[in-house]
Design an enzyme around this catalytic site. Structure first.
Site, PDB file in Angstrom:
ATOM      1  N   GLY A  76    -112.395 -39.561  61.593  1.00 17.77           N
ATOM      2  CA  GLY A  76    -113.741 -39.304  61.496  1.00 17.77           C
ATOM      3  C   GLY A  76    -114.395 -39.654  62.932  1.00 17.77           C
ATOM      4  O   GLY A  76    -115.612 -39.583  62.942  1.00 17.77           O
ATOM      5  N   LEU A  77    -113.680 -40.012  63.844  1.00 16.02           N
ATOM      6  CA  LEU A  77    -114.382 -40.515  65.132  1.00 16.02           C
ATOM      7  C   LEU A  77    -114.867 -39.034  65.788  1.00 16.02           C
ATOM      8  O   LEU A  77    -115.721 -39.128  66.823  1.00 16.02           O
ATOM      9  CB  LEU A  77    -113.240 -41.116  66.102  1.00 16.02           C
ATOM     10  CG  LEU A  77    -113.340 -42.446  65.936  1.00 16.02           C
ATOM     11  CD1 LEU A  77    -112.313 -43.267  67.225  1.00 16.02           C
ATOM     12  CD2 LEU A  77    -114.219 -43.297  65.409  1.00 16.02           C
ATOM     13  N   GLY A  78    -114.154 -37.957  65.397  1.00 15.33           N
ATOM     14  CA  GLY A  78    -114.823 -36.441  65.812  1.00 15.33           C
ATOM     15  C   GLY A  78    -115.728 -36.211  65.172  1.00 15.33           C
ATOM     16  O   GLY A  78    -116.413 -35.151  65.203  1.00 15.33           O
ATOM     17  N   THR A 130    -109.509 -30.933  63.033  1.00 13.87           N
ATOM     18  CA  THR A 130    -110.690 -31.066  64.322  1.00 13.87           C
ATOM     19  C   THR A 130    -110.087 -32.034  65.137  1.00 13.87           C
ATOM     20  O   THR A 130    -109.623 -33.210  64.792  1.00 13.87           O
ATOM     21  CB  THR A 130    -111.920 -31.565  63.531  1.00 13.87           C
ATOM     22  OG1 THR A 130    -112.261 -30.272  62.828  1.00 13.87           O
ATOM     23  CG2 THR A 130    -113.194 -31.649  64.583  1.00 13.87           C
ATOM     24  N   LYS A 188    -102.064 -44.509  68.107  1.00 16.82           N
ATOM     25  CA  LYS A 188    -102.618 -44.665  66.719  1.00 16.82           C
ATOM     26  C   LYS A 188    -102.051 -45.139  65.615  1.00 16.82           C
ATOM     27  O   LYS A 188    -102.380 -45.321  64.629  1.00 16.82           O
ATOM     28  CB  LYS A 188    -103.601 -43.463  66.510  1.00 16.82           C
ATOM     29  CG  LYS A 188    -104.278 -42.916  67.644  1.00 16.82           C
ATOM     30  CD  LYS A 188    -104.758 -41.393  67.304  1.00 16.82           C
ATOM     31  CE  LYS A 188    -105.776 -41.228  68.431  1.00 16.82           C
ATOM     32  NZ  LYS A 188    -106.063 -39.345  68.138  1.00 16.82           N
ATOM     33  N   GLU A 221    -113.289 -32.481  56.746  1.00 17.09           N
ATOM     34  CA  GLU A 221    -111.753 -32.897  56.817  1.00 17.09           C
ATOM     35  C   GLU A 221    -111.113 -33.489  55.421  1.00 17.09           C
ATOM     36  O   GLU A 221    -110.059 -33.212  55.067  1.00 17.09           O
ATOM     37  CB  GLU A 221    -111.571 -33.863  57.881  1.00 17.09           C
ATOM     38  CG  GLU A 221    -111.672 -33.276  59.324  1.00 17.09           C
ATOM     39  CD  GLU A 221    -111.701 -34.131  60.389  1.00 17.09           C
ATOM     40  OE1 GLU A 221    -111.335 -33.840  61.417  1.00 17.09           O
ATOM     41  OE2 GLU A 221    -111.882 -35.361  60.159  1.00 17.09           O
ATOM     42  N   GLY A 260    -105.918 -34.097  63.004  1.00 17.45           N
ATOM     43  CA  GLY A 260    -105.350 -35.466  63.656  1.00 17.45           C
ATOM     44  C   GLY A 260    -105.910 -36.786  62.808  1.00 17.45           C
ATOM     45  O   GLY A 260    -106.322 -36.629  61.846  1.00 17.45           O
ATOM     46  N   ALA A 261    -105.792 -37.793  63.453  1.00 17.05           N
ATOM     47  CA  ALA A 261    -106.373 -39.064  62.949  1.00 17.05           C
ATOM     48  C   ALA A 261    -106.819 -40.007  63.990  1.00 17.05           C
ATOM     49  O   ALA A 261    -106.218 -39.942  65.185  1.00 17.05           O
ATOM     50  CB  ALA A 261    -105.247 -39.620  61.960  1.00 17.05           C
ATOM     51  N   ASP A 262    -107.437 -41.074  63.546  1.00 13.40           N
ATOM     52  CA  ASP A 262    -107.767 -42.088  64.515  1.00 13.40           C
ATOM     53  C   ASP A 262    -107.125 -43.488  64.240  1.00 13.40           C
ATOM     54  O   ASP A 262    -106.759 -44.133  65.322  1.00 13.40           O
ATOM     55  CB  ASP A 262    -109.148 -42.385  64.511  1.00 13.40           C
ATOM     56  CG  ASP A 262    -110.021 -41.329  64.498  1.00 13.40           C
ATOM     57  OD1 ASP A 262    -109.850 -40.608  65.675  1.00 13.40           O
ATOM     58  OD2 ASP A 262    -110.713 -40.844  63.635  1.00 13.40           O
TER      59      ASP A 262
HETATM   60  C1  5RP Z   1    -112.394 -35.621  63.426  1.00 11.91           C
HETATM   61  C2  5RP Z   1    -111.149 -36.649  63.294  1.00 11.91           C
HETATM   62  C3  5RP Z   1    -110.056 -36.137  64.437  1.00 11.91           C
HETATM   63  O1  5RP Z   1    -108.858 -35.766  63.764  1.00 11.91           O
HETATM   64  C4  5RP Z   1    -109.838 -37.956  64.952  1.00 11.91           C
HETATM   65  O2  5RP Z   1    -110.921 -38.470  65.784  1.00 11.91           O
HETATM   66  C5  5RP Z   1    -108.783 -37.340  66.095  1.00 11.91           C
HETATM   67  O3  5RP Z   1    -109.040 -37.130  67.105  1.00 11.91           O
HETATM   68  P1  5RP Z   1    -108.320 -36.681  68.281  1.00 11.91           P
HETATM   69  O4  5RP Z   1    -106.968 -35.877  67.996  1.00 11.91           O
HETATM   70  O5  5RP Z   1    -109.256 -35.867  69.258  1.00 11.91           O
HETATM   71  O6  5RP Z   1    -108.000 -38.070  68.792  1.00 11.91           O
HETATM   72  O7  5RP Z   1    -110.781 -37.406  62.310  1.00 11.91           O
HETATM   73  O8  5RP Z   1    -113.405 -36.169  62.459  1.00 11.91           O
END
Ligand code: 5RP
Length: 236
Positions: A101-103, A30, A127, A109, A88-90
């Protein structure tokens, strides 16, 4: 030189999609980076480079994106083992431990990542950090009924805790796909011992999951202004 972040995300997502092989069950991550992998997998299915792919989406949003991309979907009930997940990741540390989890999709996930033989993380270089917790807050998914006790518990661990708000209706809490709330935890000095913190947080009743993804990612595709970097935790 201005760097187009969307271009970097696209580069990473599309490179990761090259690891997908025909016949695989694929975990679909996501976010604004993972979506490029989802679209690239769809493109490869449409033009015949891939066939017999089944996707397991990590959120309702990703399910819609996968359907738009023409990827047939399945469930963990029918396919409890996933060949490869791209997400993805933060934050990404040197051991490929992550904050996610920012999304807001961290629960599904993590379930998908844990069910996967391999997990590729896709990101732009911003990141990649030395210590988790220095760039992004740590999201903790909580049952709404337990909001106050979990808030107090996380505060007692040294976190500055913020209830995540709905993006459109600020007065409402953000709700996850599972109907839970998210408490975002900032640790002013970063996270010294992610494994111990992970165990401590999950021990609190009412906590459903947290965004520390430890020992789950096998490889990271990082897009930098100078090109792609591949970071490996184990052979893929
Ligand atoms: C969602 C997530 C996303 O993978 C994470 O926030 C990265 O998102 P983006 O690619 O939009 O920066 O963990 O829960």
């Amino acid at each position: 030189m201005t760097v187009d972040i969307a271009e970097l995300k696209k580069l990473a997502g599309e490179r990761a999609a090259e690891w997908v092989e025909s016949g695989m069950v694929v975990g679909l991550g996501t976010g604004s980076t993972a979506v490029y992998a989802t679209r690239a997998i769809g493109q490869r299915l449409q033009d015949g480079r891939l066939h017999h792919i089944l996707g397991i989406p990590t959120s309702e949003q990703t399910a819609r994106q996968a359907q738009e991309a023409g990827i047939p979907l399945t469930t963990l009930d029918d396919h409890p083992i996933i060949d490869l997940t791209i997400d993805g990741a933060d934050e990404i540390d040197p051991h490929l431990n992550l904050i996610k989890g920012l999304g807001g999709a961290l629960l599904r996930e993590k379930i998908v990542a844990a069910a996967s033989r391999r997990m590729i993380v896709v990101s732009d270089a911003r990141k990649v950090i030395a210590k988790l917790g220095t760039l992004a807050p740590l999201p903790v998914e909580v049952i709404p009924f337990a909001r106050r006790p979990v808030y107090d518990y996380l505060t007692s661990l040294g976190a500055q805790v913020t209830l995540r708000r709905d993006r459109e209706l600020e007065q409402r809490p953000f709700l996850t796909d599972e109907g839970n709330i998210i408490l975002d935890c900032t640790f002013p000095q970063g996270i010294d011992d992610p494994a111990t913190l992970a165990q401590t947080i999950i021990a609190q009743p009412g906590v459903v999951e947290h965004g520390l993804f430890l020992n789950l990612a096998t490889l990271a595709v990082i897009a930098t202004p100078d090109g792609l970097q591949i970071l490996k935790r184990s052979e893929i």
